[in-house]
Each structure stands twice: as C-alpha cells, then as structure tokens.
Design a protein around this motif. Sequence first.
Motif, short mmCIF file in Angstrom:
data_model
loop_
_atom_site.label_atom_id
_atom_site.label_comp_id
_atom_site.label_asym_id
_atom_site.label_seq_id
_atom_site.Cartn_x
_atom_site.Cartn_y
_atom_site.Cartn_z
N GLU A 192 114.27 -49.59 20.31
CA GLU A 192 115.45 -49.88 19.36
C GLU A 192 116.27 -51.10 20.11
O GLU A 192 116.26 -51.26 21.03
N PHE B 176 119.61 -53.23 20.96
CA PHE B 176 121.06 -52.64 21.22
C PHE B 176 121.93 -53.06 19.80
O PHE B 176 121.75 -54.24 19.22
N HIS B 177 122.16 -52.14 19.17
CA HIS B 177 122.90 -52.17 17.90
C HIS B 177 124.09 -53.11 17.97
O HIS B 177 124.85 -53.95 17.04
N VAL B 178 124.88 -53.18 19.40
CA VAL B 178 125.93 -54.02 19.33
C VAL B 178 125.67 -55.51 19.29
O VAL B 178 126.62 -56.34 19.06
N GLU C 44 132.93 -55.23 24.59
CA GLU C 44 131.58 -54.68 24.59
C GLU C 44 130.72 -54.87 25.83
O GLU C 44 129.68 -54.68 25.63
N TYR D 180 122.50 -44.04 29.05
CA TYR D 180 122.17 -45.72 29.19
C TYR D 180 120.66 -45.89 28.27
O TYR D 180 119.67 -45.16 28.66
N PRO D 181 120.87 -46.63 27.04
CA PRO D 181 119.57 -46.58 26.28
C PRO D 181 118.27 -46.87 26.83
O PRO D 181 117.43 -46.65 26.39
N CYS D 182 118.35 -47.93 27.78
CA CYS D 182 117.32 -48.47 28.11
C CYS D 182 116.30 -47.44 28.85
O CYS D 182 115.10 -47.47 28.91
N THR E 244 131.88 -51.39 21.41
CA THR E 244 130.46 -50.82 21.24
C THR E 244 130.63 -49.67 20.44
O THR E 244 131.10 -48.55 20.93
N ASP F 145 124.45 -47.00 20.21
CA ASP F 145 123.89 -47.68 21.32
C ASP F 145 123.52 -46.74 22.39
O ASP F 145 122.90 -47.07 23.52
N PHE F 146 124.12 -45.50 22.52
CA PHE F 146 124.11 -44.53 23.77
C PHE F 146 123.35 -42.98 23.44
O PHE F 146 123.43 -42.27 24.26
#
Length: 390
Positions: free
Chosen positions: A13, A15-17, A38, A126-128, A349, A353-354
């Motif tokens: 995905e 980053f939605h931000v 952000e 952390y999304p990554c 943010t 995203d998380f």
Amino acid sequence: MAHPYSARSRAIEPFHVMALLARANELQAAGHDVIHLEIGEPDFTTAAPIVAAGQAALAAGHTRYTAARGLPALREAIAGFYAQRYGLSIDPQRILITPGGSGALLLASSLLVDPGKHWLLADPGYPCNRHFLRLVEGGAQLVPVGPEVNYQLTADLVQRYWDQDTVGALVASPANPTGTVLGRTELASLAKATRERHGHLVVDEIYHGLTYGMDAPSVLEVDDSAFVLNSFSKYFGMTGWRLGWLVAPPQAVADLEKLAQNLYISAPSMAQHAALACFQPETLAIFEQRRAEFARRRDYLLPALRELGFRIAVEPQGAFYLYADISAYGGDAFAFCRHFLETEHVAFTPGLDFGRHLAGHHVRFAYTQSLPRLEEAVHRIARGLRSWQG
Ligand SMILES: Cc1ncc(COP(=O)(O)O)c(C=O)c1O
C-alpha cells in the motif's frame, strides 16, 4: 488481461498521507501557511560537525564503495556507543552498516523469513514492516494492541497469536506511531517467549536517544541473540544520508554480509565517514539539546491536545509522535485530516497508515515543528473543531 507488474508490488500500500501531503503542497504553493505535523523526521538539519565531516570526506575522495559490512571505524564507534550508553560490550564484528534502518530491515527480513512464514507485528505500527515481509514472500500477522498493553506486543500476545507459520516477532521501542517504550522486563519476556518457540526477536531501536525523562533499554541488555535495527536518521538527525545499522548474533553475520553485497553493495561511503563525527562529545551535546527541545514540545502538545478532547491514552515516552483517538468528535480519521488541512491548513496523518486496528478513528501528530508553530497549530485545531461535522 494479466497485470504487468508483480503481485508483491501490488500488495504494497502507498502511504495514505501522501495524498494529503500533495494537497498540502498545493495549498502551500497557492500561498497558504501550512503547518506540517505529518512528517516523521526531525525538523533540525544535520548537526554542523557531521556536515563538516561529510564535506571533508567528499574532498578527500571517499566516494567509492566501502566493505559491505561498512567502515570498520564506524562499526567500532557504534560498539563504543553501546559501551558508553548501555554498558554493553558488543563485538564490532556483529555490527553491519546499512542504508538506513530500512536497509537493516531488508537484511533481517531477507535472512529470517521464508516464503509463507510470518512475524508477529503490533497494529498500530510502522507500515513498511509488513511490506518488507511481503517482499520476501512472507507476511505479517498483525496483532491488535491498545493502551492496556502500552500498544506493544507482550509475551501473552506472542503465545496467543503464534502459529505453525510464525517465525518471529518484530517490536519497536520507542514505537511509531505511539511513542511507547518497552522496559527491560517486557523485553526479557518477549525474548523468552520467542526463544521458547524457536523464533527470532527483532527489535527496532531507531528512536533510541529520543526518550524523555528516561532512557530506553536495548534488548541486547537482556538477550544477546536478538536482532537490533538502528539508524542515524532520528536521534542523529541524518535522515537524508541514508545510514543505519543492524546488530546480529555472530553466527548470522556472514550470511547477512552476503545479502548486503548482493542487495546494495555498501551503505553510502560519504555518509559513513560523516557519521564518524556523531560520537564526538560536541556532536552528542547537540543531539542532547535537540532531545530536550523535543521533550519541551511533547510536554506542551500532549496536554494541549488532551484539553481539546483528543484521547491520548498512554503518555508517550519517546519518538516524536502523539497517537490520538478522535472518536469523541465522530467521523472518519481520513476525512478529519482532510478537514483540518482544507480549513485550517494543519496537516497530520490518518491512522490508516499504521494498520487496521481502530485506524479509522485515530490520527498521528508529529511534533517536528518549533514550539511557536505547535502553539499556532493548537490554536487552529481548536478553531477547526468548531466547524467539524463528523
Ligand atoms: C519505526 C521505524 N522504523 C524504521 C524507519 C526507517 O527509517 P530509516 O530508514 O530512515 O532509518 C522509520 C522511519 O520513519 C520508523 O519510523
């Protein structure tokens, strides 16, 4: 028709931000004064002694590859830092210099995860992390966590969520987006729980140094077999130089070196030479001043947001984030963020995203702005709340 690109790339995905950031930049280009809360990097530029060392490195021609493990002098300096800060004796042979903490994460996930296997990760987180796992054809088992567990994995949760395909757990202390810290006891029980299941414990310590009123313990104080990710990005203020490190058990180093050689050859050499200046007393003094400034900002922003009705259930002890529950105002976090950007020109943010757990009614504020800017942001947020119709 078959999709032209890989399933693994489609599974990742954005980053939605970023959509909000693009809009923030548009507003800024149109002359509006946007306050950026952000952004997950220190607002300070790299400290002068590091910049000078980087310039000297370039002038001296340090522009070629280094060894895949990194410059021996830097690995020794990092080992010295463990001795000084944590009282730990870490063999520099166990330290690999990487392109950011991100490079360390790439090495660790490549080494430890086979296709179809997964790590336990806290949600929010952390999304990554989950994307790196997907890239190596493994996956993340997201474990919903809330204030009752300090937004962190616990040994109990490890026991509850571990299945036949779990091969490890990744925790971050201090964590992004919640800023919570794992104590020695919690780290030791997580280490025990993963070891008992023949899995690996990976600890992201990249926000170490940015803790307020306390120091975060390293997992290496309680478990020598853990893998530790760290970075020059946050406490050391070198995000754009792309430099981090991994501490691994001795028996893993040769395999990690092989991966490093193939994946990126070496971390940037000029950045490695520059980073040697991080460990001089005058540079450390600059980092400590900046840390004190982050503490002042947290001490201002946390009560100010709480007073406005944001629910921040656990006092964050580190990093530079506040993770706030907005359910008192109703509505969706993404729409909430958009409202404040459009009407008040304050960017922060959305929880999406998380992770997924209660993400729709959480937002993250980064206090990577000066105190006067934070005061202005709070003033605008108070005003924007009056026009929000969740
Ligand atoms: C928890 C966490 N881990 C790792 C990273 C990666 O940072 P870097 O590659 O700059 O070290 C970040 C960046 O924001 C982060 O928040």
